[in-house]
Design a protein around this motif. Structure first.
Motif, PDB file in Angstrom:
ATOM      1  N   PHE A 191       0.932  -1.125  -0.182  1.00  0.00           N
ATOM      2  CA  PHE A 191       0.183   0.065  -0.037  1.00  0.00           C
ATOM      3  C   PHE A 191       0.915   1.320   0.014  1.00  0.00           C
ATOM      4  N   MET A 192       0.342   2.442  -0.539  1.00  0.00           N
ATOM      5  CA  MET A 192       0.861   3.713  -0.285  1.00  0.00           C
ATOM      6  C   MET A 192       1.426   3.903   0.851  1.00  0.00           C
ATOM      7  N   GLY A 193       2.683   4.288   1.086  1.00  0.00           N
ATOM      8  CA  GLY A 193       3.158   4.676   2.398  1.00  0.00           C
ATOM      9  C   GLY A 193       3.723   3.380   3.361  1.00  0.00           C
TER      10      GLY A 193
ATOM     11  N   GLY B 154       6.429   1.743   2.672  1.00  0.00           N
ATOM     12  CA  GLY B 154       8.035   1.957   2.622  1.00  0.00           C
ATOM     13  C   GLY B 154       8.591   1.375   1.289  1.00  0.00           C
ATOM     14  N   LYS B 155       7.777   1.093   0.315  1.00  0.00           N
ATOM     15  CA  LYS B 155       8.480   0.463  -0.692  1.00  0.00           C
ATOM     16  C   LYS B 155       9.600   1.036  -1.171  1.00  0.00           C
ATOM     17  N   THR B 156       9.438   2.504  -1.508  1.00  0.00           N
ATOM     18  CA  THR B 156      10.492   3.361  -2.291  1.00  0.00           C
ATOM     19  C   THR B 156      11.712   3.223  -1.383  1.00  0.00           C
TER      20      THR B 156
ATOM     21  N   THR C 267       8.686   2.341 -10.469  1.00  0.00           N
ATOM     22  CA  THR C 267       7.840   2.417 -11.722  1.00  0.00           C
ATOM     23  C   THR C 267       7.165   3.838 -11.643  1.00  0.00           C
ATOM     24  N   ASP C 268       6.792   4.357 -10.497  1.00  0.00           N
ATOM     25  CA  ASP C 268       6.067   5.958 -10.766  1.00  0.00           C
ATOM     26  C   ASP C 268       7.226   6.702 -11.177  1.00  0.00           C
ATOM     27  N   GLU C 269       8.315   6.431 -10.969  1.00  0.00           N
ATOM     28  CA  GLU C 269       9.443   7.461 -11.301  1.00  0.00           C
ATOM     29  C   GLU C 269       9.724   7.138 -12.771  1.00  0.00           C
TER      30      GLU C 269
ATOM     31  N   TYR D 212      -5.972   5.435 -17.566  1.00  0.00           N
ATOM     32  CA  TYR D 212      -4.925   5.725 -18.387  1.00  0.00           C
ATOM     33  C   TYR D 212      -3.636   5.454 -17.848  1.00  0.00           C
ATOM     34  N   PHE D 213      -3.576   5.852 -16.515  1.00  0.00           N
ATOM     35  CA  PHE D 213      -2.409   5.667 -15.624  1.00  0.00           C
ATOM     36  C   PHE D 213      -1.980   4.188 -15.612  1.00  0.00           C
ATOM     37  N   ARG D 214      -3.250   3.374 -15.533  1.00  0.00           N
ATOM     38  CA  ARG D 214      -3.090   1.898 -15.173  1.00  0.00           C
ATOM     39  C   ARG D 214      -2.756   1.294 -16.442  1.00  0.00           C
ATOM     40  N   ASP D 215      -2.983   1.825 -17.409  1.00  0.00           N
ATOM     41  CA  ASP D 215      -2.378   1.321 -18.710  1.00  0.00           C
ATOM     42  C   ASP D 215      -1.032   1.485 -18.968  1.00  0.00           C
TER      43      ASP D 215
ATOM     44  N   VAL E 259       7.227  -0.613  -6.852  1.00  0.00           N
ATOM     45  CA  VAL E 259       6.026  -0.375  -7.842  1.00  0.00           C
ATOM     46  C   VAL E 259       4.829   0.155  -7.024  1.00  0.00           C
ATOM     47  N   GLY E 260       4.171   1.153  -7.705  1.00  0.00           N
ATOM     48  CA  GLY E 260       3.131   1.891  -7.456  1.00  0.00           C
ATOM     49  C   GLY E 260       2.028   0.869  -6.552  1.00  0.00           C
ATOM     50  N   GLY E 261       1.269   1.516  -5.485  1.00  0.00           N
ATOM     51  CA  GLY E 261       0.465   0.697  -4.763  1.00  0.00           C
ATOM     52  C   GLY E 261      -0.688   0.105  -5.578  1.00  0.00           C
ATOM     53  N   GLY E 262      -1.086   0.486  -6.545  1.00  0.00           N
ATOM     54  CA  GLY E 262      -2.040   0.098  -7.267  1.00  0.00           C
ATOM     55  C   GLY E 262      -1.660  -1.078  -8.391  1.00  0.00           C
ATOM     56  N   MET E 263      -0.583  -1.181  -8.481  1.00  0.00           N
ATOM     57  CA  MET E 263       0.261  -1.891  -9.652  1.00  0.00           C
ATOM     58  C   MET E 263      -0.711  -3.279  -9.502  1.00  0.00           C
TER      59      MET E 263
ATOM     60  N   THR F 241       0.423  14.304  -2.938  1.00  0.00           N
ATOM     61  CA  THR F 241       1.075  13.678  -4.241  1.00  0.00           C
ATOM     62  C   THR F 241       0.171  12.471  -4.656  1.00  0.00           C
ATOM     63  N   ARG F 242      -0.633  12.048  -3.655  1.00  0.00           N
ATOM     64  CA  ARG F 242      -1.242  10.802  -4.183  1.00  0.00           C
ATOM     65  C   ARG F 242      -2.694  10.916  -4.472  1.00  0.00           C
ATOM     66  N   PRO F 243      -3.077  10.901  -5.910  1.00  0.00           N
ATOM     67  CA  PRO F 243      -4.418  11.130  -6.128  1.00  0.00           C
ATOM     68  C   PRO F 243      -5.682  10.251  -5.650  1.00  0.00           C
ATOM     69  N   MET F 244      -5.110   9.026  -5.478  1.00  0.00           N
ATOM     70  CA  MET F 244      -5.873   8.003  -4.914  1.00  0.00           C
ATOM     71  C   MET F 244      -6.658   8.173  -3.367  1.00  0.00           C
ATOM     72  N   LEU F 245      -5.799   9.523  -2.818  1.00  0.00           N
ATOM     73  CA  LEU F 245      -6.116   9.562  -1.395  1.00  0.00           C
ATOM     74  C   LEU F 245      -6.553  11.056  -1.398  1.00  0.00           C
TER      75      LEU F 245
ATOM     76  N   GLU G 250     -10.011  -3.458  -0.092  1.00  0.00           N
ATOM     77  CA  GLU G 250     -10.317  -4.066  -1.465  1.00  0.00           C
ATOM     78  C   GLU G 250      -8.879  -4.665  -1.919  1.00  0.00           C
ATOM     79  N   ARG G 251      -7.645  -4.121  -1.480  1.00  0.00           N
ATOM     80  CA  ARG G 251      -6.641  -4.622  -2.170  1.00  0.00           C
ATOM     81  C   ARG G 251      -5.822  -5.957  -1.535  1.00  0.00           C
ATOM     82  N   GLU G 252      -6.190  -6.159  -0.195  1.00  0.00           N
ATOM     83  CA  GLU G 252      -5.647  -7.131   0.629  1.00  0.00           C
ATOM     84  C   GLU G 252      -5.348  -8.530  -0.254  1.00  0.00           C
TER      85      GLU G 252
HETATM   86  C1  S3P Z   1      -1.244   4.493  -6.227  1.00  0.00           C
HETATM   87  C2  S3P Z   1      -0.072   4.524  -5.699  1.00  0.00           C
HETATM   88  C3  S3P Z   1       1.180   5.430  -6.096  1.00  0.00           C
HETATM   89  C4  S3P Z   1       1.030   5.837  -7.398  1.00  0.00           C
HETATM   90  C5  S3P Z   1      -0.246   6.315  -7.822  1.00  0.00           C
HETATM   91  C6  S3P Z   1      -1.470   5.351  -7.503  1.00  0.00           C
HETATM   92  C7  S3P Z   1      -2.187   3.567  -5.766  1.00  0.00           C
HETATM   93  O1  S3P Z   1       2.348   4.636  -5.414  1.00  0.00           O
HETATM   94  O2  S3P Z   1       1.245   4.741  -8.275  1.00  0.00           O
HETATM   95  O3  S3P Z   1      -0.442   7.294  -6.792  1.00  0.00           O
HETATM   96  O4  S3P Z   1      -3.123   3.251  -6.721  1.00  0.00           O
HETATM   97  O5  S3P Z   1      -1.811   3.094  -4.582  1.00  0.00           O
HETATM   98  P1  S3P Z   1       2.833   4.838  -4.182  1.00  0.00           P
HETATM   99  O6  S3P Z   1       2.325   3.435  -3.627  1.00  0.00           O
HETATM  100  O7  S3P Z   1       4.179   4.698  -4.454  1.00  0.00           O
HETATM  101  O8  S3P Z   1       2.265   5.939  -3.211  1.00  0.00           O
END
Ligand code: S3P
Length: 172
Positions: free
Chosen positions: A9-11, A13-15, A32-34, A55-58, A78-82, A117-121, A136-138
């Motif tokens: 999940f976002m936050g 500590g992946k990065t 991957t976000d970078e 579009y971002f998911r694509d 990778v981004g939290g939603g990957m 910086t995190r649009p999902m939140l 939803e993601r667990e």
């Molecule tokens: C997202 C997480 C973000 C980034 C985007 C969407 C998500 O990455 O990919 O904002 O859907 O959880 P981090 O997990 O690095 O914050």
């Protein structure tokens, strides 16, 4: 050595953990976000705002497809939603050892609150959003991961050492 992929999940500590791990092992760090930001010449929030989430998911799936051939010996954050897309879960697992960094809702909230910086939140009740998305993601994170590491109470170095120890047990 194959790749080590950090999901969660976002936050979670992946990065931070990924950078530390790469430094410690001499592997290359990839975020991957970078990569998406560099390739699109736009910040993540701007991509969401201008083109929308699908579009971002694509872009994420397209990048993972390319990474199958252009990325090795790397720690990949990778981004939290990957892992939400089934195709992405397959692609992640074929890249290497997938490690799920798990953190409690309280830890996540402490790290992501006040971050614009995190649009999902963005917008609405942050705690409710985090709670819903985590729920939803667990199962999807669990499905994507080869290993799960509980990171609550661990600092970056401790979390990274735990990842390395467990990944090695996994014949990494
Ligand atoms: C997202 C997480 C973000 C980034 C985007 C969407 C998500 O990455 O990919 O904002 O859907 O959880 P981090 O997990 O690095 O914050």
């Amino acid at each position: 050595m194959q790749n080590l992929i950090l999901i969660g999940f976002m936050g979670a500590g992946k990065t931070s953990v990924g950078k530390y791990l790469a430094h410690k092992t001499g592997m290359t760090f990839v975020d991957t976000d970078e990569r998406i930001v560099a390739e699109q010449g736009m910040e993540i929030a701007a991509i969401f705002e201008k083109y929308g989430e699908p579009y971002f998911r694509d872009l994420e799936t397209d990048l993972l497809e390319r990474m199958q051939t252009d990325t090795e010996n790397s720690v990949i954050s990778v981004g939290g939603g990957m892992p939400v897309r089934e195709r992405n879960r397959e692609l992640l697992r074929s890249l290497g050892c997938v490690v799920w960094l798990l953190a409690s809702k309280a830890t996540i909230l402490g790290r992501v609150s006040g971050d614009g910086t995190r649009p999902m939140l963005s917008g609405g009740d942050l705690e409710a959003r985090v709670e819903r998305l985590m729920r939803e993601r667990e199962a999807l994170y669990r499905d994507a991961a080869h290993l799960m590491i509980q990171t609550d109470g661990l600092n970056i170095a401790e979390a990274a050492d735990t990842v390395l120890r467990e990944a090695r047990k996994f014949r990494y």
